[in-house]
Design a protein around this motif. Structure first.
Motif, PDB file in Angstrom:
ATOM      1  N   ARG A   1      24.783  17.202  -6.558  1.00  0.00           N
ATOM      2  CA  ARG A   1      25.827  17.764  -4.890  1.00  0.00           C
ATOM      3  C   ARG A   1      25.429  17.469  -3.951  1.00  0.00           C
ATOM      4  O   ARG A   1      23.739  17.559  -3.969  1.00  0.00           O
ATOM      5  N   LEU A   2      25.865  17.228  -2.505  1.00  0.00           N
ATOM      6  CA  LEU A   2      24.788  16.641  -1.394  1.00  0.00           C
ATOM      7  C   LEU A   2      24.502  18.084  -0.583  1.00  0.00           C
ATOM      8  O   LEU A   2      26.107  18.317  -0.627  1.00  0.00           O
ATOM      9  N   PRO A   3      24.184  18.087  -0.118  1.00  0.00           N
ATOM     10  CA  PRO A   3      23.844  18.888   0.766  1.00  0.00           C
ATOM     11  C   PRO A   3      24.028  18.896   1.823  1.00  0.00           C
ATOM     12  O   PRO A   3      24.102  18.145   2.402  1.00  0.00           O
ATOM     13  N   ARG A   4      25.319  19.611   3.080  1.00  0.00           N
ATOM     14  CA  ARG A   4      25.419  19.615   4.625  1.00  0.00           C
ATOM     15  C   ARG A   4      24.366  18.673   5.086  1.00  0.00           C
ATOM     16  O   ARG A   4      24.287  18.287   6.298  1.00  0.00           O
ATOM     17  N   HIS A   5      23.462  20.175   4.780  1.00  0.00           N
ATOM     18  CA  HIS A   5      22.170  19.587   5.840  1.00  0.00           C
ATOM     19  C   HIS A   5      21.626  18.223   6.392  1.00  0.00           C
ATOM     20  O   HIS A   5      20.605  17.677   7.088  1.00  0.00           O
ATOM     21  N   LEU A   6      22.032  17.288   4.810  1.00  0.00           N
ATOM     22  CA  LEU A   6      21.351  16.358   5.055  1.00  0.00           C
ATOM     23  C   LEU A   6      21.550  15.147   6.154  1.00  0.00           C
ATOM     24  O   LEU A   6      21.195  15.032   6.514  1.00  0.00           O
ATOM     25  N   ALA A   7      23.202  15.910   6.091  1.00  0.00           N
ATOM     26  CA  ALA A   7      24.362  14.983   7.264  1.00  0.00           C
ATOM     27  C   ALA A   7      23.460  15.446   8.387  1.00  0.00           C
ATOM     28  O   ALA A   7      22.999  14.701   9.840  1.00  0.00           O
ATOM     29  N   VAL A   8      23.125  16.445   8.822  1.00  0.00           N
ATOM     30  CA  VAL A   8      22.544  17.027  11.003  1.00  0.00           C
ATOM     31  C   VAL A   8      20.864  16.689  10.467  1.00  0.00           C
ATOM     32  O   VAL A   8      20.904  15.525  11.728  1.00  0.00           O
ATOM     33  N   PHE A   9      20.646  16.136   9.797  1.00  0.00           N
ATOM     34  CA  PHE A   9      19.009  15.377   9.917  1.00  0.00           C
ATOM     35  C   PHE A   9      19.540  14.216   9.772  1.00  0.00           C
ATOM     36  O   PHE A   9      18.741  13.486  11.028  1.00  0.00           O
ATOM     37  N   HIS A  10      20.316  13.225   9.248  1.00  0.00           N
ATOM     38  CA  HIS A  10      20.393  12.141  10.075  1.00  0.00           C
ATOM     39  C   HIS A  10      20.902  12.260  11.370  1.00  0.00           C
ATOM     40  O   HIS A  10      20.513  11.244  12.259  1.00  0.00           O
ATOM     41  N   ALA A  11      21.761  12.814  11.771  1.00  0.00           N
ATOM     42  CA  ALA A  11      22.564  12.597  12.652  1.00  0.00           C
ATOM     43  C   ALA A  11      21.198  13.061  14.134  1.00  0.00           C
ATOM     44  O   ALA A  11      21.520  12.559  15.046  1.00  0.00           O
ATOM     45  N   PHE A  12      20.407  13.370  13.826  1.00  0.00           N
ATOM     46  CA  PHE A  12      19.111  13.972  14.379  1.00  0.00           C
ATOM     47  C   PHE A  12      18.105  13.001  14.706  1.00  0.00           C
ATOM     48  O   PHE A  12      17.505  12.313  15.755  1.00  0.00           O
ATOM     49  N   TRP A  13      18.263  11.555  13.742  1.00  0.00           N
ATOM     50  CA  TRP A  13      17.535  10.618  13.166  1.00  0.00           C
ATOM     51  C   TRP A  13      18.375   9.671  14.155  1.00  0.00           C
ATOM     52  O   TRP A  13      17.266   9.208  14.872  1.00  0.00           O
ATOM     53  N   ALA A  14      19.662   9.614  13.716  1.00  0.00           N
ATOM     54  CA  ALA A  14      20.203   8.789  14.650  1.00  0.00           C
ATOM     55  C   ALA A  14      19.936   8.831  16.073  1.00  0.00           C
ATOM     56  O   ALA A  14      20.234   7.343  17.043  1.00  0.00           O
TER      57      ALA A  14
END
Length: 304
Positions: free
Chosen positions: A32-45
């Protein structure tokens, strides 16, 4: 584009991609993938200008399953007929460790830690693969928090000379989204955790036996230089596993995986996989089996 507009757009894109990335991780890894990984990607991108330069100076980069969030990330495939679960998996990584970020020295890499494939990752861990390769636990439950802690520590030590100051407004901007991701996933602070000599020990259900973690370092010594003591430990683990108590087999199997010697390789893997199977943690059993087959890869850059 204004900073707020750029960050808002990046966050919307990452959250829109999240269901498809989570489905890919579920289908491929059984995790299962945690949603905080999407937030991190958004910060980086969303980083631009001085922010992008500061990130470059950090010498960190998204890697591992985080790669799926990139533009066309879901089009990535494994090279040379390999399994994509091998991507960013160094030879001594525990099966519970799934890489999400590359570090800046000695094979440093950060990973989500899965005690149980049926649950979201319990925490974020870090491992220096080209050093002694133990696995350590980060304090923050999110990848953005791990990055913030590293930057704060550097600024505390070196002040403005770090050049990381431009990242602070962006980190603050994404903090609410990071907290919302944890809330949406139902994250709760972890319970107290036991540790062996090489890594945190996965939480186990009741009545699964005693991993005897206080003897972890003694076992490593035995497996290096005391065949008689090593044989006793193996016998005890096999006996417990056969009795439906996998804790000791899981501990010893993980220790032998980390020790990475040929002497006990054929005994360590069945203990590790058998423990995962007994616990119903089949996704981890499959990762461990796959990894054992391909530990000698020249490069762990598998997705292309």
């Amino acid at each position: 584009m204004h900073d707020d507009q750029r960050r808002t757009a990046a966050l919307a894109t990452a959250l829109e991609r999240f269901p498809a990335v989570a489905d890919r991780v579920s289908r491929v890894y059984g995790l299962r993938l945690p949603r905080h990984l999407a937030v991190f990607h958004a910060f980086w991108a969303s980083a631009a200008g001085e922010e992008r330069s500061a990130l470059s100076d950090l010498m960190l980069r998204p890697w591992g399953i985080t790669d799926y969030f990139a533009d066309n990330g879901l089009d990535l495939v494994a090279r040379d007929g390999l399994d994509e679960r091998l991507h960013a998996r160094y030879r001594r990584d525990p099966a519970e460790f799934v890489t999400v970020l590359s570090g800046n020295s000695d094979g440093e890499h950060f990973g989500l830690w899965y005690d149980d494939p049926a649950a979201l990752p319990a925490m974020i861990t870090v491992n220096y693969a080209r050093d002694s390769a133990e696995t350590w636990v980060e304090k923050s439950p999110t990848l953005l928090g791990v990055l913030r802690a590293r930057i704060d520590s550097a600024i505390a030590d070196y002040g403005d000379d770090t050049g990381y100051g431009p990242l602070l407004p962006a980190l603050a901007w994404f903090a609410d989204a990071d907290a919302a991701a944890l809330q949406a996933d139902g994250w709760e602070p972890p319970r107290s955790r036991a540790y062996g000599a090489i890594a945190p020990f996965p939480t186990l259900p009741p009545r699964t036996g005693n991993p005897r973690l206080a003897k972890s370092q003694d076992r490593l010594t035995a497996f290096r230089s005391d065949p008689a003591a090593a044989a006793r430990w193996l016998t005890d683990a096999e006996r417990d596993l056969a009795a439906g108590k996998p804790a000791l087999a899981l501990a010893i199997g993980a220790e032998l995986h980390w020790l990475d010697t040929d002497t006990y390789r054929d005994q360590g893997l069945p203990l590790l996989v058998g423990a995962y199977r007994t616990l119903g943690r089949h996704a981890l059993a499959e990762i461990a089996t796959l990894h054992a087959t391909h530990r000698d890869l020249d490069s762990v850059q598998v997705l292309t």
